[in-house]
Design a protein around this motif. Structure first.
Motif, mmCIF file in Angstrom:
data_model
loop_
_atom_site.group_PDB
_atom_site.id
_atom_site.type_symbol
_atom_site.label_atom_id
_atom_site.label_comp_id
_atom_site.label_asym_id
_atom_site.label_seq_id
_atom_site.Cartn_x
_atom_site.Cartn_y
_atom_site.Cartn_z
ATOM 1 N N UNK A 1 72.844 -26.770 130.813
ATOM 2 C CA UNK A 1 73.203 -25.817 129.757
ATOM 3 C C UNK A 1 72.131 -24.748 129.601
ATOM 4 N N UNK A 2 71.004 -24.929 130.276
ATOM 5 C CA UNK A 2 69.863 -24.033 130.046
ATOM 6 C C UNK A 2 69.941 -22.754 130.857
ATOM 7 N N UNK A 3 69.809 -21.643 130.168
ATOM 8 C CA UNK A 3 69.769 -20.345 130.861
ATOM 9 C C UNK A 3 68.424 -20.146 131.544
ATOM 10 N N UNK A 4 67.488 -21.018 131.269
ATOM 11 C CA UNK A 4 66.181 -20.977 131.938
ATOM 12 C C UNK A 4 66.144 -21.874 133.176
ATOM 13 N N UNK A 5 67.276 -22.499 133.516
ATOM 14 C CA UNK A 5 67.274 -23.463 134.622
ATOM 15 C C UNK A 5 66.838 -22.851 135.962
ATOM 16 N N UNK A 6 67.347 -21.672 136.347
ATOM 17 C CA UNK A 6 66.915 -21.119 137.646
ATOM 18 C C UNK A 6 65.394 -20.904 137.705
ATOM 19 N N UNK A 7 64.832 -20.437 136.594
ATOM 20 C CA UNK A 7 63.380 -20.242 136.520
ATOM 21 C C UNK A 7 62.638 -21.575 136.679
ATOM 22 N N UNK A 8 63.142 -22.602 135.992
ATOM 23 C CA UNK A 8 62.490 -23.919 136.080
ATOM 24 C C UNK A 8 62.598 -24.504 137.488
ATOM 25 N N UNK A 9 63.758 -24.337 138.121
ATOM 26 C CA UNK A 9 63.911 -24.854 139.492
ATOM 27 C C UNK A 9 62.869 -24.222 140.414
ATOM 28 N N UNK A 10 62.633 -22.918 140.227
ATOM 29 C CA UNK A 10 61.610 -22.234 141.031
ATOM 30 C C UNK A 10 60.234 -22.822 140.747
ATOM 31 N N UNK A 11 59.905 -22.942 139.463
ATOM 32 C CA UNK A 11 58.569 -23.444 139.096
ATOM 33 C C UNK A 11 58.352 -24.871 139.580
ATOM 34 N N UNK A 12 59.429 -25.654 139.589
ATOM 35 C CA UNK A 12 59.325 -27.056 140.013
ATOM 36 C C UNK A 12 59.345 -27.180 141.537
ATOM 37 N N UNK A 13 59.627 -26.058 142.210
ATOM 38 C CA UNK A 13 59.603 -26.048 143.678
ATOM 39 C C UNK A 13 60.799 -26.714 144.319
ATOM 40 N N UNK A 14 61.951 -26.769 143.599
ATOM 41 C CA UNK A 14 63.123 -27.463 144.141
ATOM 42 C C UNK A 14 64.351 -26.551 144.250
#
Ligand code: G6P
Ligand code: MG
Length: 213
Positions: free
Chosen positions: A113-126
């Protein structure tokens, strides 16, 4: 048969609950509204505006414009909270689960549900381990409605009956079941009583148990 795994992000692959809590708490304090960890628990899987509406309730003085402004303020503070996220913030074993599933030929999609998910996926390296990321802004209804899980299944072109949905929130398990998918809960069996199976953490996921099922 299993052809795709559709993951939630927050609380499944990484722990952002405390970051959300701190940002919501800061906002609630700034407008004199009570907010605690118990209230935060109820917001897991609930989108940003839905969460704000639950926090403010029907208190007077918060029209739609003001609510939109407050949601943006909260998100600015949340972005500060996750600014330092790195691959070290993945839950133990999370990357291995994604890699093993990909290696087995399964499609991997995200239904957050998070609109920040793409950013987090990048930061998490996945980010590169996902075949598709469903856009929560493009679906009609948030969890517990099935829309985002159905959108993720469509994005990888897999029938819902061949998907496993993975969620830490009660609203998310309800969404997965409504989508007609098998459900795996991450966390407490007491909270996730409706899930087909529950494991304590993503690191306990064993792909073989689902492939033969
Ligand atoms: C996840 C979290 C919720 C959060 C929602 C929206 O589902 O569990 O607590 O409210 O995402 O996040 P966003 O980053 O778009 O504000
Ligand atoms: Mg979650």
């Amino acid at each position: 048969m299993l052809a795709a795994i559709i993951f939630d992000l927050d609380g499944v692959l990484t722990d952002t609950a405390e970051a959300h809590f701190r940002a919501w708490k800061r906002l609630a304090d700034s407008i004199g509204v009570p907010f605690d960890h118990a209230a935060n628990e109820q917001l897991k899987g609930i989108d940003r505006m839905g969460s704000l509406d639950r926090i403010i309730g029907d208190r007077p003085g918060f029209n739609a414009n003001e609510r939109a402004r407050l949601a943006a303020v909260k998100n600015g503070w949340y972005l500060e909270e996750i600014a330092g996220f790195t691959p070290a913030d993945l839950f133990p074993g999370a990357r291995a689960v994604l890699e093993e599933a990909r290696g087995a030929g399964l499609k991997i999609a995200l239904a957050s549900a998070s609109r920040n998910a793409p950013l987090l996926l990048e930061r998490l390296g996945i980010a590169t381990l996902f075949d598709a990321v469903a856009d929560p802004a493009a679906v009609a209804a948030g969890k517990p409605a099935p829309d985002i899980f159905l959108a993720a299944a469509r994005a990888v072109d897999v029938a819902p009956a061949l998907c496993l949905g993975v969620e830490d929130a009660e609203a998310g398990i309800t969404a997965i079941r409504a989508a007609g998918m098998a459900s795996l809960g991450i966390g407490s069996p007491a909270v996730l009583a409706n899930a087909d199976r529950v494991i304590a953490a993503i690191g306990a996921f064993r792909l073989g148990e689902y492939r033969s099922a």
